[in-house]
Design a protein around this motif. Structure first.
Motif: not given
Length: 717
Positions: A462-468, A610-623
Motif C-alpha cells: 500500500s502507498p505510504i504518506k511521509t510528512t516532515v 510516516c511522520l518525521l519529527v525534527t527540531e532542525t531549521l528550514d534551509g539546512t542540509s539536514t532538512r
C-alpha cells in the motif's frame, strides 16, 4: 626541499603544526596537500548561504549588509550585531565585547567569514566569527593566496580558518619536491593525466580553471585507482580459491518447494535465480550482491539458493545483523518451507531439512543443541547473527553463506565466513540488501561482487504518506502527531515510535546539543501522557533475546498497540496491521535508514503513514535530506539523493578504516567514467601482477589514499 612524507614542524614551525594536528589531524606534507579546497570562489562571487548546517564549521564569502551595537542586558558588555548576505539570503553574526571591530566591518565590504553555525532565537548565526576582508583597503594585508583570481576555500576548524590553511599550503608548495610519480608514465599517457606534483600544485594554486580541472581529474584517478586495485586484488583472490560445486538436483527439496509456491515468481526472481544456480554449480566461489526494495522477494531468492546447496549435501548459513532479525528470518523460513523444514520431527516431509537458529545470547542448553545440529550436519540451514563466525561454531560442510543487510557488517566479518568452508574450500557467498545502491557506488564499495538487482515494485504494497513535522517552527504539530497515532489505533491498527537511542548509554561529552530521544524515556512518557490508555511496549537491542522475541510476537499478534523501539525494527519485521510510524529526532538518521524504517508500514491493505519529527531549521542540509524522503518512496531515486547530500567518502566504511576518508574528490555519482576506466585498468594490472610487485608506486598509492592497515588486510584476504 620537502617530500610528501616529511613532518610539518620543520616546515611550518611547531606552533602552526600543532594547531593543524589538533584541529584537522594533519601531520605530514601529504596530509596537508590532500586537504583539498572544498570549493573555489572568484572575486565578486558570493557564497550561497542556503544549506548551511547547524553545528558545522562553515566559511562563507559574503558582503556585509549592516552592523549595529547594543548593550548586554544581563551583564556589563556589548554585542556587535552584523548581517552578511549572498544577495539572496542573510546570515547573522554576533561579536561579544568586541565593539572596536565596528570601524573595519563597514557595510558594503566583502570578506571571508568563518565560524561554527549556531542558532539564536531559531535563526542561524555565526558567533564571534573569524574573518578576512577582501576589500581594496585591506588587499595589501591579505594572505597572498587571496590575491589570485581563483580563491581556494578549505574545510576549516575552530582556530584554523581557511586563510591560515592557505598560507600553510603556500609555504609547503614553495619547497615541495614530490620525486617519483606513483602512477607509471605509460598509464598517465594512456589516460592523459598530468604528473602528481603538477596536479598537487594545480589543485591548490591553479594557473587558471583549465589547470584546476586537469589537476582534479588526475587526483580523482588516484582515488579511483587505489580503491579499484584493492577490489581487483580481492576478486583475484576470491576466484583463485576452490569451492565445492552445488549443482541443481532433479526432484530435490528445491523442486518440491517450487511446486508448492502459492504465487508465481517474478521475471526478476526467475532470472536472478538462474544466475545464482549457475554460480552455485561452479567450482569457483560465488560472490554476488542481491539488492532490491523491501518486499521485492529477496528472501525467496535466497531460500531457493540455500535449498540448492542442501540438495547437494551441503549446509547454508544465513547471517542477520540483529538477533531480532535472525529470529524473524528463522520463523519466516520455517513458515515458507512447512514440512519441508521439519527434518527429525513428526509430520516432516519424506525429503526435508532442518532450520536451526544460533545466536550469541542463547542459554547454554539451547546453544549446545544448536551447535551439535550444526557440526553434525543435522541442520541444513543455520540462521544466526555474528555469532556464526566465531571459531567455536563448526559446520559439517558449509556450502553457501547468505549475508542479509550487508551495510551492517564490516569486510572482515564477510571474509571470516568465506574461510569457513570444508577441506580448504570457500563457501559461495550471497549478500543481500534492501538499500538500493547506485551502480557507481556498487562498483566502488562492492567491487569484489557481481551485482544483481530486483527492480520490480513490491507486490501488494500500500502507498505510504511521509510528512516532515518541524516542531521548532510549528510546536503545535507535535500534539497532532500523537493524535494521529491514537486515531490509527482507534481504527484497530498499530503504530511504531522510533527513537535514535536506548537510554541507558553513558552521557555524551557534547553539552552544546541535547541528547537524542531515548526508548527508555519516551515509552513511559507516552504511556503516562499523550498515549495514556494504549497498550505500549518497548524494544531495543540490549534486551535479552527471549524478551525481544516475546515483545515482537505480542506486537505481531496485536496485543501491543504502540511499539517504542530503536532501529532494531529497521529490517525484517513484518506486521501488516501496523499502519503508522513516528520517527523522533529524524535528523539523526540517514536517508537510506529512514527509507528502510518507513518500509515497516504500508505492508497490508491499508495505506501507511510516516511522520518525521525534527527540531532542525528550514534551509539546512539536514532538512533537505528529510524533504527528499518526504518527496518520494522510490528507493533507487533516494539512494542518488542521499549520495548527493552527504559526504560520499563515508560509504567506503566497508572498504577502509581510520579517521580519514579515501574519497575526497571522487564523486561516486558524477565520476562514473573515471570509476569505470579505473576498474578496467585495475583489473588488467592485477591480472598481470596480483601483488603489484613490479609497480611499487601503485602499491604505495593504495596505502596512501585508502588506509594502510585495512589495505594490507584486504590484499591478504
Amino acid at each position: 626541499m620537502a617530500g610528501l612524507r616529511d613532518k610539518l614542524p620543520l616546515l611550518l614551525g611547531a606552533k602552526t603544526a600543532k594547531a593543524l594536528s589538533a584541529a584537522l589531524d594533519i601531520e605530514t606534507v601529504s596530509d596537508l596537500l590532500r586537504h583539498y579546497p572544498r570549493r573555489y570562489a572568484e572575486r565578486g562571487e558570493l557564497t550561497d548561504i542556503a544549506g548551511l548546517e547547524l553545528g558545522e564549521h562553515a566559511t562563507v564569502l559574503a558582503r556585509i549588509e549592516k552592523i549595529s551595537k547594543r548593550r548586554m542586558k544581563s551583564r556589563n558588555g556589548t554585542i556587535l550585531d552584523m548581517v552578511i548576505t549572498d544577495g539572496k539570503r542573510r546570515l547573522a553574526c554576533a561579536f561579544f565585547n568586541q565593539a572596536w571591530r565596528e570601524k573595519e566591518l563597514a557595510p558594503g565590504k566583502t570578506g571571508l567569514f568563518a565560524g561554527k553555525v549556531t542558532a539564536f532565537r531559531d535563526t542561524l548565526q555565526l558567533a564571534n566569527p573569524e574573518y578576512e576582508l577582501l576589500d581594496a583597503e585591506r588587499e595589501a594585508e591579505a594572505v597572498d593566496n587571496f590575491l589570485a583570481e581563483i580563491i581556494p576555500v578549505y574545510p576549516a576548524a575552530q582556530g584554523m580558518p581557511t586563510w591560515s590553511i592557505a598560507k600553510c599550503v603556500r609555504q609547503v608548495l614553495d619547497v615541495l619536491e614530490v620525486g617519483g610519480d606513483p602512477m607509471p608514465e605509460e598509464l598517465r599517457k594512456r589516460h592523459g593525466l598530468p604528473g602528481l606534483e603538477r596536479a598537487l600544485r594545480g589543485i591548490h594554486r591553479p594557473e587558471d580553471w583549465a589547470h584546476l580541472e586537469t589537476s582534479r581529474h588526475r587526483l580523482k584517478w588516484d582515488e579511483a585507482m587505489a580503491v579499484q586495485l584493492i577490489f581487483a586484488q580481492r576478486r583475484h583472490s576470491a576466484v583463485s580459491r576452490p569451492a565445492k560445486a552445488s549443482p541443481h538436483v532433479d526432484g530435490g527439496l528445491l523442486d518440491a518447494f517450487d511446486k508448492r509456491l502459492p504465487f508465481d515468481l517474478t521475471a526478476g526472481q526467475r532470472a536472478i535465480g538462474e544466475e545464482i544456480a549457475a554460480d552455485l554449480s561452479s567450482e569457483h566461489p560465488m560472490n554476488r550482491l542481491l539488492q532490491g526494495e523491501v518486499g521485492s522477494g529477496k528472501t525467496v531468492v535466497a531460500l531457493r539458493a540455500m535449498l540448492q546447496a542442501v540438495d547437494s549435501g551441503r549446509q547454508a548459513a544465513m547471517l542477520a545483523p540483529t538477533e531480532v532479525l535472525a529470529a524473524q528470518h528463522a520463523r519466516s523460513l520455517r513458515e515458507m518451507l512447512g514440512d519441508l523444514g521439519m527434518a527429525g520431527e513428526l509430520g516432516a516431509a519424506e525429503k526435508s531439512t532442518r532450520i536451526t537458529l544460533l545466536t550469541g545470547s542463547m542459554g547454554a542448553k539451547e546453544r549446545k543443541k544448536a551447535l551439535l545440529e550444526t557440526v553434525s550436519g543435522e541442520a541444513g540451514i543455520i540462521v544466526g547473527t555474528h555469532a556464526l563466525i566465531q571459531d567455536t561454531v563448526q559446520f559439517a560442510d558449509l556450502g553457501l553463506v547468505v549475508v542479509d543487510e550487508q551495510h551492517r557488517f564490516g569486510v572482515e566479518q564477510r571474509d571470516a565466513l568465506r574461510s569457513r568452508g570444508a577441506d580448504s574450500t570457500s563457501p559461495h557467498v550471497l549478500v543481500m540488501t534492501a538499500t538500493p545502491i547506485p551502480r557507481t557506488v556498487a562498483m566502488t564499495v562492492y567491487g569484489d561482487l557481481e551485482i544483481s538487482a530486483l527492480r520490480e515494485m513490491p507486490v501488494g504494497r500500500s502507498p505510504i504518506k511521509t510528512t516532515v513535522v518541524p516542531v521548532a517552527e510549528k510546536p503545535a504539530w507535535f500534539d497532532r502527531v500523537w493524535q494521529r497515532v491514537s486515531e490509527e489505533v482507534g481504527k484497530g491498527h498499530q503504530a511504531y515510535v522510533v527513537c535514535p537511542r536506548i537510554g541507558d548509554e553513558p552521557p555524551s561529552d557534547k553539552s552544546d546539543k541535547r541528547p537524542p530521544l531515548a526508548v527508555l524515556d519516551v515509552a513511559p512518557d507516552l504511556a503516562n501522557g499523550a498515549l495514556k490508555g494504549l497498550k505500549i511496549a518497548a524494544l531495543h537491542g540490549r534486551m535479552p533475546t527471549d524478551e525481544k522475541d516475546a515483545v515482537m510476537q505480542a506486537f505481531g499478534a496485536g496485543k501491543v498497540e504502540v511499539l517504542v523501539a530503536t532501529t532494531v525494527v529497521e529490517v525484517g519485521v513484518n506486521v501488516p496491521n501496523a499502519t503508522a510510524m513516528v520517527i523522533l529526532d529524524a535528523d539523526r538518521f540517514g536517508v537510506s535508514q529512514l527509507h528502510q524504517l518507513r518500509g515497516r508500514v504500508g505492508r497490508g491493505s491499508v495505506p501507511g503513514l510516516c511522520l518525521l519529527v525534527t527540531e532542525t531549521l528550514d534551509g539546512t542540509s539536514t532538512r533537505e535530506r528529510l524533504a527528499a524522503v518526504e518527496s518520494t518512496t522510490d528507493g533507487f531515486e533516494l539512494s542518488r539523493l542521499d549520495l548527493e547530500l552527504r559526504r560520499e567518502g563515508d560509504i567506503l566504511g566497508a572498504a577502509q578504516s581510520g579517521k580519514r576518508s579515501g574519497l575526497k574528490l571522487l564523486s561516486l555519482l558524477r565520476d562514473e567514467d573515471v570509476i569505470t576506466e579505473a576498474r578496467a585498468q585495475a583489473q588488467e594490472i592485477v591480472t598481470a601482477d596480483p601483488e603489484l610487485a613490479s609497480l611499487p608506486g601503485l602499491a604505495q598509492m593504495v596505502a596512501d589514499v585508502v588506509d594502510l592497515e585495512r589495505a594490507e588486510y584486504l590484499e591478504k584476504s
